[in-house]
Design an enzyme around this catalytic site. Structure first.
Site, mmCIF file in Angstrom:
data_model
loop_
_atom_site.group_PDB
_atom_site.id
_atom_site.type_symbol
_atom_site.label_atom_id
_atom_site.label_comp_id
_atom_site.label_asym_id
_atom_site.label_seq_id
_atom_site.Cartn_x
_atom_site.Cartn_y
_atom_site.Cartn_z
ATOM 1 N N PRO A 83 -29.343 -41.798 -31.807
ATOM 2 C CA PRO A 83 -29.905 -40.786 -30.916
ATOM 3 C C PRO A 83 -29.249 -39.433 -31.129
ATOM 4 C CG PRO A 83 -29.488 -42.817 -29.735
ATOM 5 C CD PRO A 83 -28.866 -42.976 -31.084
ATOM 6 N N CYS A 84 -30.005 -38.378 -30.867
ATOM 7 C CA CYS A 84 -29.561 -37.052 -31.309
ATOM 8 C C CYS A 84 -29.113 -36.124 -30.184
ATOM 9 C CB CYS A 84 -30.690 -36.370 -32.071
ATOM 10 S SG CYS A 84 -32.115 -35.987 -31.036
#
Length: 512
Positions: A117-118
């Site tokens: 996830p960013c």
């Protein structure tokens, strides 16, 4: 001899040992981080890679991964694979030990894949990433961004020959940062030759238009020549997808002025040299109908996967044949997870929506149908219910959805039969209105199995149910066919360079 030289020789020895094992016929061993139910894993498995294990925090997704890739393992080992894990709480050596793998951890894994996830990572920037590269424990002091950092930490600890990182296009322009570019700088410092690009799944045989950033890196010793596959299918993408790509690419244009070394622009598919994109109808039309006579449309209740339904027809397209006959995931008779949401208020709206209609059109249609109902009451009873009365409000609630069409224009969408589906999102786990079935005689949202088909999961791939977690797993997944295209390219690259790079590593080790 300085520390950096010693580190380089150690790396060379590890890489040489891995290449020698592969040359003896060993399959490249893959660890999937942030694996979900296993979209990337399936693509790599189908390309000939060996799935060693996965790290996934979601309980249902972790068990789905185990059910598909370790179903024949002894019970205790199967449960080890099915265990959900927080990557911030387990070290690489501990993970391998739980899988019963002994020996130096950095000798056990050839390829690392995953899509961390960013959210917080985009705020780090180059300076912070350089600190991470110099200090492997830095993530402990920065919990906001530990997910991406843990991916890099696993790369550092396990020294894979190659790696894949996948994410949304916005990662190229996240608060002004090109996170993929900055990640490539870190990987470069760690001894890798990375490249990233934008890939749309529809160009690789997936009946879904899904844009993703794909970063592939090889150890520098391999002198890689190719990082990404060439498109095999073609379609003229809707304007919205071009717009998303243009926004994401803005930082790349700036970086190109600075002689960016990492971005690869894939060649555009051409209709004269490519296969036409797979449409929704070509993907789904052989599955059993769910119409007004179906119990799934008539009754409310848990949607579990305990009912087996047989295929009513032989496969009608090559894609349908692949979905039934995918090696290792065959399902020749039927499926267990062809279940839908119970949405009695909206079936009549779905039936009258036109292909491509979204929520504003559906909302207007619902008010027209409500007006038709009021006229029917007036004909039968002599007068309409008075606005504001309980009868009026009850009748309106039976026809008109409560959401503001100005605030939720994309909440609903009816698919087109002759086009690929739009992007499946994780919120499929909450509702399925973004993918209303193109067949008006069925008048419903798509089933779990139809969502899986659109994401290119074969019919023999099982999801830990019930319905909502399965939808979420599918919406979060990387399309397996796109992952397989990447994996095929990586496998060819490893096969091509193996002999040459074994010799090069040997020469480097003796100082030639």
């Amino acid at each position: 001899m300085n520390k950096n030289t010693a580190l380089r020789k150690t790396d060379t020895s590890v890489i040489r040992g891995k290449l020698e094992r592969l040359d003896r016929g060993g399959r490249p061993r893959v660890l999937d981080l942030f694996a979900g139910c296993g979209g990337i894993s399936l693509g790599f498995h189908s390309a000939g890679f060996e799935m060693v294990g996965a790290v996934e925090i979601d309980e249902a997704a972790a068990r789905s991964h185990a059910l598909n890739f370790h179903r024949n393992a002894p019970p205790e080992l199967f449960e080890a694979h099915a265990k959900p894990r927080d990557i911030t709480m387990i070290e690489p050596d501990e993970l391998l030990a739980e899988y019963g793998i002994s020996g130096p951890p950095n000798a056990q894994i050839d390829v690392i894949v995953g899509g961390p996830p960013c959210q917080a990572f985009a705020r780090i920037g180059r300076a912070k990433l350089r600190e991470i590269a110099a200090c492997p424990e830095a993530f402990l002091r920065d919990p906001r961004s530990n997910l991406y950092l843990r991916y890099l930490d696993y790369v550092r600890a396990l020294e894979p020959v190659a790696l894949l990182m996948e994410n949304v296009p916005d990662i190229l322009n996240f608060g002004g940062h090109n996170v993929a570019e900055e990640t490539c700088e870190v990987l470069d410092n760690l001894g890798y030759d990375p490249r990233y690009t934008l890939m749309n799944a529809v160009f690789f045989g997936v009946p879904e238009m899904r844009e993703r950033m794909v970063l592939v890196a090889y150890r520098k010793e391999l002198k890689a020549k190719r990082w990404h596959p060439e498109p095999s299918h073609w379609i003229n993408l809707p304007q919205g997808y071009h717009g998303t790509r243009q926004v994401a690419m803005q930082t790349i244009r700036i970086d190109l002025l600075e002689e960016d070394r990492y971005f690869s622009n894939l060649s555009e598919p051409h209709p004269d040299h490519s296969i036409s994109a797979v449409t929704a109808e070509q993907a789904l039309s052989d599955l059993p109908r769910i119409d007004d006579e179906s119990k799934l449309k008539q009754s409310k209740g848990p949607r579990r996967f305990d009912q087996f339904v047989r295929y009513p027809w032989p496969p009608r397209t090559d894609y349908q044949r692949l979905m039934r006959q995918w090696p290792g995931f065959e399902s020749m008779e039927g499926v267990h997870d062809h279940v839908i949401r119970y949405l009695p208020r909206d079936y009549k709206i779905f039936a009258r929506m036109q292909p491509g209609d979204q929520y504003p059109e559906a909302h207007q249609l619902a008010f027209r149908m409500f007006e038709e109902r009021l006229q029917e009451i007036e004909r039968k009873e002599g007068r309409r219910p008075r606005p504001g009365s309980i009868r009026y409000e009850d009748e309106m609630a039976a026809y008109v959805p409560p959401y503001d069409p100005d605030k939720f224009p994309n909440k609903w969408r009816k698919m087109e039969a002759d086009k690929p589906a739009r992007t499946l999102m994780a919120h499929l786990g909450k509702d399925s209105y973004s993918h209303i079935h193109y067949d008006s005689t069925q008048a419903r949202t798509i089933s779990v199995r139809e969502a899986a088909r659109l994401q290119s999961f074969p019919d023999g791939f099982v999801f830990q149910g019930p319905m909502n977690p399965a939808f979420r797993q599918i919406g979060n997944a990387v399309p397996p066919l796109m992952a397989k295209a990447i994996a095929d390219t990586m496998m060819k690259q490893l096969e091509k360079v193996r002999e040459h790079e074994k010799e090069a590593c040997t020469q480097a080790a003796v100082g030639v």
